[in-house]
Write a protein that holds these residues in place. Sequence first.
Motif, mmCIF file in Angstrom:
data_model
loop_
_atom_site.group_PDB
_atom_site.id
_atom_site.type_symbol
_atom_site.label_atom_id
_atom_site.label_comp_id
_atom_site.label_asym_id
_atom_site.label_seq_id
_atom_site.Cartn_x
_atom_site.Cartn_y
_atom_site.Cartn_z
ATOM 1 N N ALA A 40 3.196 -23.536 55.198
ATOM 2 C CA ALA A 40 4.591 -23.921 55.438
ATOM 3 C C ALA A 40 5.546 -22.873 54.871
ATOM 4 O O ALA A 40 5.250 -22.224 53.871
ATOM 5 C CB ALA A 40 4.862 -25.263 54.762
ATOM 6 N N GLY A 41 6.689 -22.751 55.508
ATOM 7 C CA GLY A 41 7.778 -21.931 54.965
ATOM 8 C C GLY A 41 9.047 -22.718 55.194
ATOM 9 O O GLY A 41 9.469 -22.889 56.338
ATOM 10 N N HIS A 42 9.614 -23.264 54.133
ATOM 11 C CA HIS A 42 10.792 -24.128 54.253
ATOM 12 C C HIS A 42 11.989 -23.410 53.639
ATOM 13 O O HIS A 42 12.020 -23.159 52.432
ATOM 14 C CB HIS A 42 10.538 -25.473 53.569
ATOM 15 C CG HIS A 42 9.449 -26.274 54.238
ATOM 16 N ND1 HIS A 42 8.998 -27.481 53.769
ATOM 17 C CD2 HIS A 42 8.742 -26.032 55.377
ATOM 18 C CE1 HIS A 42 8.052 -27.935 54.584
ATOM 19 N NE2 HIS A 42 7.879 -27.073 55.558
ATOM 20 N N THR A 43 12.966 -23.088 54.477
ATOM 21 C CA THR A 43 14.095 -22.279 54.025
ATOM 22 C C THR A 43 15.238 -23.172 53.554
ATOM 23 O O THR A 43 15.643 -24.095 54.266
ATOM 24 C CB THR A 43 14.605 -21.397 55.184
ATOM 25 O OG1 THR A 43 13.470 -20.801 55.819
ATOM 26 C CG2 THR A 43 15.561 -20.323 54.701
ATOM 27 N N GLY A 299 8.877 -16.115 61.755
ATOM 28 C CA GLY A 299 8.258 -17.062 60.833
ATOM 29 C C GLY A 299 8.660 -16.844 59.383
ATOM 30 O O GLY A 299 8.688 -15.702 58.908
ATOM 31 N N ALA A 300 8.954 -17.955 58.673
ATOM 32 C CA ALA A 300 9.364 -17.870 57.267
ATOM 33 C C ALA A 300 8.169 -17.572 56.363
ATOM 34 O O ALA A 300 8.336 -17.152 55.217
ATOM 35 C CB ALA A 300 10.032 -19.185 56.844
ATOM 36 N N THR A 301 6.942 -17.745 56.856
ATOM 37 C CA THR A 301 5.753 -17.481 56.042
ATOM 38 C C THR A 301 5.120 -16.151 56.409
ATOM 39 O O THR A 301 4.779 -15.355 55.542
ATOM 40 C CB THR A 301 4.732 -18.638 56.221
ATOM 41 O OG1 THR A 301 5.334 -19.825 55.715
ATOM 42 C CG2 THR A 301 3.434 -18.385 55.474
ATOM 43 N N PRO A 305 7.152 -13.076 65.139
ATOM 44 C CA PRO A 305 8.185 -13.576 66.055
ATOM 45 C C PRO A 305 7.765 -14.939 66.592
ATOM 46 O O PRO A 305 6.603 -15.142 66.928
ATOM 47 C CB PRO A 305 8.217 -12.547 67.197
ATOM 48 C CG PRO A 305 7.134 -11.579 66.942
ATOM 49 C CD PRO A 305 6.506 -11.852 65.606
ATOM 50 N N ARG A 306 8.723 -15.886 66.621
ATOM 51 C CA ARG A 306 8.380 -17.197 67.178
ATOM 52 C C ARG A 306 8.555 -17.154 68.697
ATOM 53 O O ARG A 306 9.480 -16.516 69.198
ATOM 54 C CB ARG A 306 9.292 -18.264 66.579
ATOM 55 C CG ARG A 306 9.079 -18.458 65.085
ATOM 56 C CD ARG A 306 10.036 -19.507 64.505
ATOM 57 N NE ARG A 306 9.883 -19.629 63.067
ATOM 58 C CZ ARG A 306 10.884 -19.824 62.204
ATOM 59 N NH1 ARG A 306 12.119 -19.941 62.646
ATOM 60 N NH2 ARG A 306 10.645 -19.922 60.916
ATOM 61 N N ARG A 307 7.669 -17.846 69.389
ATOM 62 C CA ARG A 307 7.817 -18.007 70.832
ATOM 63 C C ARG A 307 8.968 -19.003 71.046
ATOM 64 O O ARG A 307 9.077 -19.973 70.301
ATOM 65 C CB ARG A 307 6.514 -18.558 71.413
ATOM 66 C CG ARG A 307 5.332 -17.628 71.165
ATOM 67 C CD ARG A 307 3.995 -18.357 71.233
ATOM 68 N NE ARG A 307 3.696 -18.907 72.528
ATOM 69 C CZ ARG A 307 2.715 -19.805 72.756
ATOM 70 N NH1 ARG A 307 1.953 -20.238 71.747
ATOM 71 N NH2 ARG A 307 2.492 -20.268 73.961
HETATM 72 MG MG MG Z 1 8.874 -23.119 58.456
#
Ligand code: MG
Length: 431
Positions: A40-43, A299-301, A305-307
Amino acid sequence: MTSNIVIVGIQWGDEGKGKITDLLAKDAAAVVRYQGGANAGHTVVVRGKKIVLHQIPSGMLNDHSLCVIGPAVVVDPQTLVEELESLRDYGIEVTPDRLAISSSTHVVMPYHKRLDALREQSRGKEKIGTTGRGIGPTYEDLFGRTGVRMSDFCNPERLLATLQKVLVERNHLIQLLGGEPCDPNELAANMVDLGKKLAPYIRDVGTLVHEKLASGQKVLFESAQGTLLDILHGTYPFVTSSLTTAPAAFPMLGIGIPDNRRVLGVVKAYTTRVGAGPFPTEDVGDFGKRLRDAGGEYGATTGRPRRCGYLDLPALRYAIRVNGVTGLAVTKIDVLSGLGDLKVCQSYKLGNGQVVSTLLPEYLESGDLEPIYETWKGWDEETVGVRSLAELPANARKFLELMSSALGVPIDIVSTSPDRDDTILNVDLWG
Ligand code: MG
Ligand code: GDP
Ligand code: IMO
């Protein structure tokens, strides 16, 4: 009165759960992360200052709430200690009265990460595109009853004894996949310092949270990943290895299902996905690229690049059902300004000609399905930082109304920038 709120991602992750959790944590006595790990990567952004949390609940930036890491989270001790250090740099000293980790939480060991990478390599073209954080192999050990728990990890003799047992089999597998085996003595010795640093945080977290709820205090449950990445209810096998859905929060922590709960489904005003797997409304052309640029969709982790693609109402209807969503938090509405009129997927035409308004992951297995779109009017006005519905352009308000009526659930929160304060609250969620 609502005593507890589960915050759940209802797409493929990265919906903005961190921002929403931080915002609501102001009124919560405890914030519980109940599954997932450092994938997870929670900003969280507070008055321009940004931090990305991977394992520590996103309530940590409020100075009073107890942050809890539940037994169904898989904790990477090295990155957890790094996260504690980055919070210190941010100005927050995480003392044991702010963070509690379950003694039953499973630990991600270096060999889990090694196995994650080797498995991905061996899958060739069928790669899942994991985050490489050792998540799958650690959950395999949890369910296989061969894992290392926090209570073992923080006790050097128990850790060594556990590693000597489990590495016999794990090393065979690592070697079969072409990797280097791990030495249990060396590994146990390398972990002693980390065990000492984490030991003060180990508690019985089920009792802690139960007591808070029993005394009328408010508790937030923060999920990681998203519904369509759930191991049972997602787009298997392109999923993560945990139960990401809202109802799982309670059994995973070790409490019964509390009364007076809300389930807040966090949803971006469009759709993104990181990693491989089906994504019916993906736009690999110009619109997808414009969304990625405008929304900063990396992605934060992992920084991948996100689709990107269009809002997918059938997939959201499914996620709302699976989670028992009572209201929505719509994020990133500001990203849609200036993108022209907006295609929104209303239903799907299946290979046999049937038209369905709710997606089921099994429809995606054959790939034989066609999204049916409607176009909603766009808007050009900037909305970054808008804090009331009345200030939104009429077409943005209309977009939200159409979304809510198509999904049959109210919109409780609208978010207009990464910052905590740039938010429209339509109801008092604890009221
Ligand atoms: Mg995230
Ligand atoms: P999470 O994993 O669900 O917590 O979401 P991430 O933090 O991985 O990704 C969401 C991204 O969108 C982060 O960069 C947030 O700072 C950002 N974000 C959240 N809400 C908004 C919003 O309303 N507008 C914009 N522009 N960005 C947002
Ligand atoms: P947050 O909590 C988006 C994706 C990976 C991959 C799949 C399996 O920030 O929303 P894993 O490492 O879990 O075995 O990878 O799941 N994935 C995420 N995608 N946001 C996340 O977390 C994710 N965590 C895992 O990209 O496709």
